[in-house]
Scaffold this motif. Structure first.
Motif, PDB file in Angstrom:
ATOM      1  N   ALA A   4       7.900  11.466 -24.928  1.00 45.76           N
ATOM      2  CA  ALA A   4       6.496  11.030 -24.875  1.00 45.76           C
ATOM      3  C   ALA A   4       5.619  12.148 -24.315  1.00 45.76           C
ATOM      4  N   ALA A   5       6.130  12.854 -23.298  1.00 47.28           N
ATOM      5  CA  ALA A   5       5.339  13.922 -22.662  1.00 47.28           C
ATOM      6  C   ALA A   5       5.026  15.036 -23.658  1.00 47.28           C
ATOM      7  N   VAL A   6       6.010  15.398 -24.508  1.00 44.13           N
ATOM      8  CA  VAL A   6       5.774  16.452 -25.514  1.00 44.13           C
ATOM      9  C   VAL A   6       4.616  16.024 -26.420  1.00 44.13           C
ATOM     10  N   GLN A   7       4.672  14.797 -26.919  1.00 43.99           N
ATOM     11  CA  GLN A   7       3.657  14.335 -27.877  1.00 43.99           C
ATOM     12  C   GLN A   7       2.280  14.191 -27.215  1.00 43.99           C
ATOM     13  N   LEU A   8       2.269  13.718 -25.968  1.00 45.82           N
ATOM     14  CA  LEU A   8       0.977  13.538 -25.290  1.00 45.82           C
ATOM     15  C   LEU A   8       0.351  14.884 -24.943  1.00 45.82           C
ATOM     16  N   ALA A   9       1.162  15.822 -24.452  1.00 47.96           N
ATOM     17  CA  ALA A   9       0.622  17.144 -24.114  1.00 47.96           C
ATOM     18  C   ALA A   9       0.050  17.798 -25.371  1.00 47.96           C
ATOM     19  N   LYS A  10       0.733  17.635 -26.512  1.00 52.84           N
ATOM     20  CA  LYS A  10       0.216  18.167 -27.787  1.00 52.84           C
ATOM     21  C   LYS A  10      -1.117  17.492 -28.122  1.00 52.84           C
ATOM     22  N   SER A  11      -1.181  16.171 -27.935  1.00 52.33           N
ATOM     23  CA  SER A  11      -2.419  15.472 -28.316  1.00 52.33           C
ATOM     24  C   SER A  11      -3.593  15.870 -27.420  1.00 52.33           C
ATOM     25  N   PHE A  12      -3.297  16.397 -26.202  1.00 57.54           N
ATOM     26  CA  PHE A  12      -4.365  16.899 -25.328  1.00 57.54           C
ATOM     27  C   PHE A  12      -4.648  18.384 -25.600  1.00 57.54           C
TER      28      PHE A  12
ATOM     29  N   ASN B 220      19.679  18.513 -29.669  1.00 56.76           N
ATOM     30  CA  ASN B 220      18.362  17.854 -29.729  1.00 56.76           C
ATOM     31  C   ASN B 220      17.217  18.775 -30.160  1.00 56.76           C
ATOM     32  N   ILE B 221      17.560  20.013 -30.561  1.00 56.90           N
ATOM     33  CA  ILE B 221      16.506  20.971 -30.930  1.00 56.90           C
ATOM     34  C   ILE B 221      15.651  20.435 -32.081  1.00 56.90           C
ATOM     35  N   ASP B 222      16.292  19.946 -33.132  1.00 53.64           N
ATOM     36  CA  ASP B 222      15.523  19.464 -34.302  1.00 53.64           C
ATOM     37  C   ASP B 222      14.632  18.291 -33.921  1.00 53.64           C
ATOM     38  N   LEU B 223      15.168  17.385 -33.099  1.00 53.73           N
ATOM     39  CA  LEU B 223      14.374  16.233 -32.665  1.00 53.73           C
ATOM     40  C   LEU B 223      13.113  16.700 -31.925  1.00 53.73           C
ATOM     41  N   VAL B 224      13.300  17.625 -30.989  1.00 55.28           N
ATOM     42  CA  VAL B 224      12.170  18.063 -30.155  1.00 55.28           C
ATOM     43  C   VAL B 224      11.123  18.808 -30.997  1.00 55.28           C
ATOM     44  N   LYS B 225      11.609  19.575 -31.990  1.00 58.16           N
ATOM     45  CA  LYS B 225      10.652  20.232 -32.909  1.00 58.16           C
ATOM     46  C   LYS B 225       9.915  19.165 -33.718  1.00 58.16           C
ATOM     47  N   SER B 226      10.647  18.126 -34.145  1.00 61.40           N
ATOM     48  CA  SER B 226      10.048  17.119 -35.035  1.00 61.40           C
ATOM     49  C   SER B 226       8.946  16.317 -34.354  1.00 61.40           C
ATOM     50  N   ILE B 227       8.954  16.257 -33.019  1.00 61.67           N
ATOM     51  CA  ILE B 227       7.882  15.519 -32.335  1.00 61.67           C
ATOM     52  C   ILE B 227       6.743  16.447 -31.923  1.00 61.67           C
ATOM     53  N   GLY B 228       6.797  17.699 -32.377  1.00 63.76           N
ATOM     54  CA  GLY B 228       5.612  18.554 -32.239  1.00 63.76           C
ATOM     55  C   GLY B 228       5.714  19.719 -31.285  1.00 63.76           C
TER      56      GLY B 228
ATOM     57  N   ILE C 115      -0.762   5.628 -31.473  1.00 65.90           N
ATOM     58  CA  ILE C 115       0.268   5.238 -32.454  1.00 65.90           C
ATOM     59  C   ILE C 115      -0.402   4.836 -33.764  1.00 65.90           C
ATOM     60  N   GLU C 116      -1.472   4.067 -33.654  1.00 65.60           N
ATOM     61  CA  GLU C 116      -2.131   3.569 -34.873  1.00 65.60           C
ATOM     62  C   GLU C 116      -2.830   4.686 -35.653  1.00 65.60           C
ATOM     63  N   THR C 117      -3.119   5.795 -34.958  1.00 68.37           N
ATOM     64  CA  THR C 117      -3.728   6.928 -35.671  1.00 68.37           C
ATOM     65  C   THR C 117      -2.685   8.005 -35.993  1.00 68.37           C
ATOM     66  N   GLY C 118      -1.410   7.673 -35.802  1.00 73.53           N
ATOM     67  CA  GLY C 118      -0.318   8.578 -36.185  1.00 73.53           C
ATOM     68  C   GLY C 118      -0.125   9.752 -35.245  1.00 73.53           C
ATOM     69  N   LYS C 119      -0.717   9.702 -34.042  1.00 77.14           N
ATOM     70  CA  LYS C 119      -0.587  10.853 -33.128  1.00 77.14           C
ATOM     71  C   LYS C 119       0.563  10.694 -32.141  1.00 77.14           C
ATOM     72  N   PHE C 120       1.238   9.565 -32.179  1.00 76.76           N
ATOM     73  CA  PHE C 120       2.338   9.320 -31.243  1.00 76.76           C
ATOM     74  C   PHE C 120       3.363   8.439 -31.936  1.00 76.76           C
TER      75      PHE C 120
END
Ligand SMILES: NC(=O)c1ccc[n+]([C@@H]2O[C@H](COP(=O)([O-])OP(=O)(O)OC[C@H]3O[C@@H](n4cnc5c(N)ncnc54)[C@H](OP(=O)(O)O)[C@@H]3O)[C@@H](O)[C@H]2O)c1
Length: 317
Positions: free
Chosen positions: A164-172, A184-192, A279-284
């Protein structure tokens, strides 16, 4: 109703699915028919009473609360007389705060607690996990006031709080480095994440880089090595801090230009509403590892206790 009940601290087998009394909502409460909950790191700690200090709050010899589970998603089945914010049939998700009780078919929660209408574009399982990792990450990221262009590193980027922190920091607007294991490298890349460091091969505290924010969700490295990797006015977030890190953090915050954020988060509806909108705007996107049934709750605890889950573990009810 069916519920996973525990009457003594201990191994996962202390969780037994049994009949329990279905709760009735009092004046300001809603009765939620739970469709999904999750097994979080906090549930495991409470089940085992680890650290021991948990016993001073939750029962010295045996647990005072007999149904664990702090997050849920489901449907409102009935409401108390004073309830105005929700109606029968609403789909809702939320956090129970310190009351727990979500490993069950039904739960009563106050209408003004940490509860909101569920995001329309995710399943009950995906919605249920948001109020734990999502809210914990949001709480600390808001406190750190992350600005566009800042360099943020998240250690434990594959976990519930970290993903969640990766996605939120990206959204900020931050440039985000995720620290995780090879698998878990691919997973972490896939969330941004913009960059990924494999902690089994490299140590970010030794790469000569400094970061505006270090969000360490797993106490991945020594406190002072983390501090050295902060920029001059950098902020370190330790969501898994124990007493010694809290005291060291207070010392650093008082005696230097760097700041350390620790502590237990509080749960507010505003935070889950904020995440619902992302979530509803696809950012998380909630990251889900495995799903179990309520009958498999002990098995789910065994898996979560290993400490290697990817994101979140759901219990479908
Ligand atoms: N302060 C609060 O109020 C609050 C609120 C919520 C959570 N928390 C705490 O926050 C912590 C994290 O919770 P969580 O639910 O996110 O845990 P989790 O989902 O179990 O995450 C652990 C993740 O970190 C990875 N990991 C393990 N060691 C690592 C290392 N050295 N470097 C980088 N990644 C590593 C694991 O995968 P691999 O082993 O495969 O690498 C796993 O994916 C817990 O201690 C929890 O109690 C505190």
């Amino acid at each position: 109703m069916k519920a996973a009940i525990y009457v003594q601290y201990g191994k996962p087998e202390v969780l037994q699915v049994k009949e329990a009394i279905k709760p009735t909502p009092i004046s300001n409460e809603i009765l939620v028919r739970i469709k999904a909950t999750a097994v979080n790191s906090g549930d495991v700690r409470l089940r085992k009473a680890d650290p021991f200090a948990i016993r001073f709050i939750f029962g010295l010899i045996k647990p005072k609360i007999n149904i664990l589970g702090s997050v849920y998603s489901g449907e409102v089945e009935s409401v108390g007389q004073e309830v105005k914010m929700f109606k029968v049939g609403d789909t809702v998700f939320g956090h129970t705060d310190m009351n727990f009780g979500a490993y069950a078919e039904y739960i009563c929660v106050p209408q003004d607690g940490s509860v909101a209408i569920k995001p329309a574009n995710v399943s009950h399982g995906e919605a249920a996990v948001i109020p734990f990792g999502g809210v914990a990450a949001l709480h600390f990221i808001k406190k750190a006031v992350i600005k566009p262009g800042q360099k943020v590193i998240v250690a434990g980027a594959s976990g519930a709080v970290g993903s969640a922190a990766v996605q939120l920091a990206k959204s900020f607007g931050a440039t985000v480095t995720g620290v995780c294991s090879t698998a878990n490298i691919d997973l972490v890349k896939s969330i941004g994440a913009d960059h990924v460091i494999d902690y089994t091969k490299d140590d970010f505290t030794k790469n000569g880089e400094t970061y505006d924010v270090i969000f360490d969700t797993v106490n991945s490295t020594s406190f002072f090595r983390n501090v050295k990797s902060l920029t001059e006015n950098g902020i370190m977030i330790l969501s898994a801090a124990g007493m010694s890190e809290m005291l060291q953090g207070l010392w650093i915050s008082k005696t230097s230009s760097k700041k350390v954020l620790t502590g237990v988060i509080s749960h507010k509806a505003a935070d889950i509403i904020f995440l619902k909108e992302l979530i509803e705007t696809g950012k998380f996107k909630p990251v889900i590892d495995k799903a179990y049934s309520l009958e498999q709750i002990a098995e789910a605890h065994v898996y979560v206790e290993k400490g290697h889950k990817k994101g979140n573990v759901i219990i479908n009810i």
